[in-house]
Design an enzyme around this catalytic site. Structure first.
Site, short mmCIF file in Angstrom:
data_model
loop_
_atom_site.label_atom_id
_atom_site.label_comp_id
_atom_site.label_asym_id
_atom_site.label_seq_id
_atom_site.Cartn_x
_atom_site.Cartn_y
_atom_site.Cartn_z
N GLU A 244 1.07 -1.35 0.20
CA GLU A 244 -0.03 -0.05 0.08
C GLU A 244 0.85 1.16 0.02
OE1 GLU A 244 -1.61 3.24 1.21
OE2 GLU A 244 -1.80 2.36 2.97
N CYS A 278 -2.02 8.72 3.18
CA CYS A 278 -1.89 8.26 1.90
C CYS A 278 -3.36 8.35 1.17
CB CYS A 278 -1.69 6.84 1.77
SG CYS A 278 -2.66 5.85 2.53
#
Length: 472
Positions: A244, A278
């Site tokens: 990720e 993020c």
């Protein structure tokens, strides 16, 4: 995306690395921690692998009982854990408390659902007894970042342990206290020794761990560069990886959007964790008819996020994680303005100790500017003009990232169509900000990585999906 790899530290006289913490709000030194040597790290990883044999045979009800107890420990020590996050990476104390509760909810969720997620699935195979079973892989190495220092670990750990794997954590260099506190949660909850261990090691030692037979798979949350390195090492060792990575989430503001509401949603999306997320909204693509009204409203909303002591309940924006990170953000803003972007608010480093940066809005952002092409990991919103819906979708999808995305419109059916069918991202929200939830798969495409965390999709990443056929 937050860097997850550790910055190498000068070894102490003992030959062990040391990890020094700094309070981002003041710049003052915090606690110092002694790390592990390469031999110690490998020995611990092998102990965790040895614990796998018994743990994998532990019945689901017992795993669930222990995971429920981990949730209880998190709730019991919520205030202490939030304070560690604030002191090490500057998170608002209130946000730290919420993060700990989210981790506890995650533990409860997988305690309640893992057995059903991993139940055998029968297959009709011409009269033979046939089924698919899901067996644990072994020991999973997690390389984690500092920005959500508890949540991103528990997001991986709860499903991984409930699946019957054991786990080793290599956390970011600036949150060693968080890393050790997380290990203490599992110990206090009563998990068997060595089912979950934390290693305080520099990034140079990660490849040796991946190469070692004790490690079966690896998961990383971090930068694209760190992801490439871990993926290369895991691929060379033929080991499963889940990544990720960075994100530059695009939010489409269509001509039929409620501008005031869109500005609130977008400001909330941008300012998650002080912009250090993020999945924070970073690019706000407004169609031409509403661009000027939207950017004015967005700037006004962003200005309500006043900087303040992260321990003060009234503060809405704490410091960045470090002065170095703050300076990198400012440089991206400066270069964007040099290339033609217009500053609507913020963009000035305050004259005070610590890693502070104000809410900032740039407009007239175009390709070739850092605010357009790069991930800006802080409280900086970039407004980009699009001609119409199709142009907005094109701009959103041209990014090399594909983690999250959003659509702002008064027509939910229109938003659903765009979110579900048009935007190239792992997650897409209509009239709301992107967020993670244990009940929904989490992850991205393109340079945002591969694989999924959370939900039944996440727990299936680190199991052996085995076909079994019994002929009578």
């Amino acid at each position: 995306m937050a860097e997850s790899s550790l910055t190498d530290r000068r070894p102490a006289a003992t030959g062990k690395p040391r990890f020094e913490t700094l309070d981002p709000a003041t710049g003052r030194p915090g606690r110092s921690y002694e790390g592990h040597t390469p031999d110690e790290a490998l020995a611990i990883a092998r102990q965790v692998r040895a614990a796998f044999g018994e743990w994998r045979r532990t019945p689901f009800p017992e795993r669930a009982r222990l995971m429920k107890e981990a949730a209880a420990v998190l709730r019991r020590r919520q205030a202490d854990f939030a304070e560690i996050m604030t002191s090490e990476m500057g998170k608002l104390l209130a946000d730290g408390r919420a993060e700990v509760e989210k981790c506890a909810f995650n533990c409860d969720y997988f305690a309640d659902n893992a057995e059903a997620f991993l139940a055998r699935r029968p297959v009709d195979l011409d009269g033979s007894r046939a089924f698919v079973t899901f067996n644990p892989l072994g020991t999973v190495l997690a390389v984690m970042p500092w920005n959500f220092p508890f949540w991103q670990v528990f997001r991986f750990a709860a499903p991984t342990l409930m699946a019957g794997n054991t786990a080793v954590l290599k956390h970011a260099s600036n949150v060693p206290g968080c890393a050790l506190a997380i290990e203490s949660v599992f110990r206090e909850a009563g998990f068997p020794e060595n089912v979950f261990r934390t290693l305080l090691i520099p990034s140079a030692q990660v490849k040796a761990l991946i190469d070692d037979p004790s490690i079966a798979a690896v998961t990383l949350t971090g930068s694209v560069e760190a992801g490439r390195e871990v993926a290369a090492a895991a691929g060379a060792a033929l080991k499963k990886s889940v990544l990720e990575l960075g994100g530059s989430d695009a939010y489409l503001v269509l001509e039929d959007a409620d501008i005031a509401q869109a500005a609130k949603v977008c400001a909330t999306a941008r300012m998650v964790n002080g912009g250090q997320s993020c999945i924070a909204g970073k690019r706000f693509i407004a169609v031409r008819q509403v661009r000027e009204a939207f950017e004015r409203a967005l700037a006004a909303e962003m200005e309500t996020y006043l900087m303040g002591d992260p321990r003060d309940p009234g503060s809405k924006l704490g410091p960045m994680e470090s002065v170095k990170a703050r300076d990198q953000i400012h440089e991206q803003v400066r270069r964007s303005v040099e290339r033609g972007a217009r500053l609507l608010t913020g963009g000035t480093i305050p004259d005070r100790p610590g890693a502070w940066y104000p809410p900032t809005v740039l407009t007239d952002v175009r390709p070739g500017m850092p605010a357009h092409d790069e991930e800006v990991f802080g409280p900086v919103a970039a407004v980009i003009e699009a001609k119409d819906e199709a142009d907005a979708i094109r701009i959103a999808n041209e990014a090399r990232f594909g983690l999250g995305s959003g659509v702002l419109t008064r027509d939910p059916a229109r938003g659903e169509r765009i979110a579900a069918e048009e935007l190239e991202s792992g997650m897409s929200f209509v009239n709301g900000n992107v967020r993670s939830d244990p009940r929904m798969p989490f992850g991205g495409v393109k340079d945002s990585g591969y694989g999924r965390e959370c939900s039944d999709f996440g727990i299936h990443e680190f199991v052996n999906i085995k076909s079994v056929v019994v002929t009578r």
